[in-house]
Design a protein around this motif. Sequence first.
Motif, PDB file in Angstrom:
ATOM      1  N   ASN A 166       0.821  -1.203   0.000  1.00  0.00           N
ATOM      2  CA  ASN A 166       0.000   0.000   0.000  1.00  0.00           C
ATOM      3  C   ASN A 166       0.862   1.263   0.000  1.00  0.00           C
ATOM      4  OD1 ASN A 166      -2.270  -1.573   0.033  1.00  0.00           O
ATOM      5  ND2 ASN A 166      -2.847  -1.132   2.149  1.00  0.00           N
ATOM      6  N   ASN A 202      -7.817  11.407  -2.160  1.00  0.00           N
ATOM      7  CA  ASN A 202      -8.340  10.038  -2.234  1.00  0.00           C
ATOM      8  C   ASN A 202      -7.269   9.005  -1.912  1.00  0.00           C
ATOM      9  OD1 ASN A 202     -10.739  11.190  -2.951  1.00  0.00           O
ATOM     10  ND2 ASN A 202     -10.676  10.565  -5.103  1.00  0.00           N
ATOM     11  N   SER A 236      -6.390   9.199   1.902  1.00  0.00           N
ATOM     12  CA  SER A 236      -7.516   8.689   2.695  1.00  0.00           C
ATOM     13  C   SER A 236      -7.597   7.173   2.604  1.00  0.00           C
ATOM     14  CB  SER A 236      -8.830   9.317   2.216  1.00  0.00           C
ATOM     15  OG  SER A 236      -8.811  10.708   2.371  1.00  0.00           O
ATOM     16  N   ALA A 237      -7.453   6.636   1.409  1.00  0.00           N
ATOM     17  CA  ALA A 237      -7.529   5.185   1.241  1.00  0.00           C
ATOM     18  C   ALA A 237      -6.366   4.485   1.929  1.00  0.00           C
ATOM     19  CB  ALA A 237      -7.542   4.847  -0.253  1.00  0.00           C
ATOM     20  N   ASN A 287      -7.589   0.754   2.942  1.00  0.00           N
ATOM     21  CA  ASN A 287      -8.439   0.268   1.857  1.00  0.00           C
ATOM     22  C   ASN A 287      -7.593   0.098   0.603  1.00  0.00           C
ATOM     23  OD1 ASN A 287     -10.420  -0.228  -0.066  1.00  0.00           O
ATOM     24  ND2 ASN A 287     -11.900   1.112   0.950  1.00  0.00           N
ATOM     25  N   LYS A 334      -8.052  -1.723  -2.088  1.00  0.00           N
ATOM     26  CA  LYS A 334      -8.787  -1.695  -3.343  1.00  0.00           C
ATOM     27  C   LYS A 334      -9.081  -0.265  -3.777  1.00  0.00           C
ATOM     28  CE  LYS A 334     -12.941  -3.547  -5.562  1.00  0.00           C
ATOM     29  NZ  LYS A 334     -14.172  -4.360  -5.389  1.00  0.00           N
ATOM     30  N   GLN A 335      -9.541   0.582  -2.854  1.00  0.00           N
ATOM     31  CA  GLN A 335      -9.837   1.971  -3.175  1.00  0.00           C
ATOM     32  C   GLN A 335      -8.570   2.728  -3.566  1.00  0.00           C
ATOM     33  OE1 GLN A 335     -11.858   4.137  -0.074  1.00  0.00           O
ATOM     34  NE2 GLN A 335     -11.638   6.112  -1.118  1.00  0.00           N
ATOM     35  N   GLN A 395      -7.779   1.754  -7.091  1.00  0.00           N
ATOM     36  CA  GLN A 395      -8.762   2.351  -7.993  1.00  0.00           C
ATOM     37  C   GLN A 395      -8.515   3.848  -8.190  1.00  0.00           C
ATOM     38  OE1 GLN A 395     -12.524   1.324  -6.201  1.00  0.00           O
ATOM     39  NE2 GLN A 395     -12.667  -0.645  -7.278  1.00  0.00           N
ATOM     40  N   THR A 396      -8.048   4.511  -7.144  1.00  0.00           N
ATOM     41  CA  THR A 396      -7.740   5.937  -7.244  1.00  0.00           C
ATOM     42  C   THR A 396      -6.644   6.190  -8.261  1.00  0.00           C
ATOM     43  OG1 THR A 396      -8.401   6.376  -4.951  1.00  0.00           O
ATOM     44  CG2 THR A 396      -6.898   7.955  -5.977  1.00  0.00           C
ATOM     45  N   GLN A 432      -7.982   5.656 -11.722  1.00  0.00           N
ATOM     46  CA  GLN A 432      -8.867   6.756 -12.114  1.00  0.00           C
ATOM     47  C   GLN A 432      -8.079   7.930 -12.679  1.00  0.00           C
ATOM     48  OE1 GLN A 432     -11.139   8.329  -8.853  1.00  0.00           O
ATOM     49  NE2 GLN A 432     -11.945  10.061 -10.036  1.00  0.00           N
ATOM     50  N   GLU A 443      -8.908  -4.181   7.029  1.00  0.00           N
ATOM     51  CA  GLU A 443     -10.240  -4.564   6.626  1.00  0.00           C
ATOM     52  C   GLU A 443     -10.703  -5.861   7.302  1.00  0.00           C
ATOM     53  OE1 GLU A 443     -11.157  -3.152   2.204  1.00  0.00           O
ATOM     54  OE2 GLU A 443      -9.359  -4.388   2.266  1.00  0.00           O
TER      55      GLU A 443
END
Length: 341
Positions: free
Chosen positions: A195, A303, A306-307, A312, A314-315, A318-319, A322, A339
């Motif tokens: 991460n 984002n 925060s993730a 998180n 996965k988020q 995804q950020t 994006q 999680e």
Amino acid sequence: MTDGILGKAATMEIPIHGNGEAGQLPEDDGLEQDLQQVMVSGPNLNETSIVSGGYGGSGDGLIPTGSGRHPSHNTTPAGPGDEVARGIAGEKFDIVKKWGINTYKCTKQLLSERFGRGSRTVDLELELQIELLRETKRKYESVLQLGRALTAHLYSLLQTQHALGDAFADLSQKSPELQEEFGYNAETQKLLCKNGETLLGAVNFFVSSINTLVTKTMEDTLMTVKQYEAARLEYDAYRTDLEELSLGPRDAGMRGRLESAQATFQAHRDKYEKLRGDVAIKLKFLEENKIKVMHKQLLLFHNAVSAYFAGNQKQLEQTLQQFNVKLRPPGAEKPSWLEEQ
């Protein structure tokens, strides 16, 4: 006669009066008189005599270039090469002459403004936008510096977490009684490293975009601003020169000088107006580009951070997808340890 030429077109001349502090500064009247003498007509470079002793020296040191020397007996006619050399030398002489006159006039104008005895042309709205840009650039440079510090700290954290995970994994193999405890701590550090690498990629992308905005886009606009400010000083210098000549006698010689000064002033006015327009356009496009870039980068930063701190994974991934931030392919699809709690 000069009212149409000296129109300010959305600008105004603001007289500069000495305040209490400026009035207390010692004044060098001799320097001011010398500047005045030189800048009204420029250095007398058309003389064909060489003055020994420098500017303002006595006439005793004059060495006439056309007399006072015995003619040479070798009267070989000048060839084509000599003519070309004289032409090049003449061009260089004209360039140096124009540069010298321009420098003296601008220096005189600058001193007049500094000591409160002159006026300067000011576009209040444009000046406010320029000052706002400089202040914005300073603040963005601070954000850029902090962003680089954050990437350095994140990188150090990742290195520590990676080493700690390896140490836990090694102890898990060598400590049967604590194998499970060392094992899930090793796994946690590995997930945190993954991460962290994703977050580091997002922060690096953020820092790179801010760096481009500050060192390229803003700097390019400020370079045009510097050219505009130099043109403004020249414009006011030749405006002042024209105004002074307009107050003088109207003999034949003065009329010629006045016409020449009007033409030179108009050229500098056109240059000033063009650069003023260029600055206004660049400031407009810069503001639009800054909003577009920062909207994207601030959303990405928020984002991603925060993730990451929510655990998180996965988020977080995804950020980056994006915002088209490219990273190496993700590893196992196991959820973050937070999680699972």
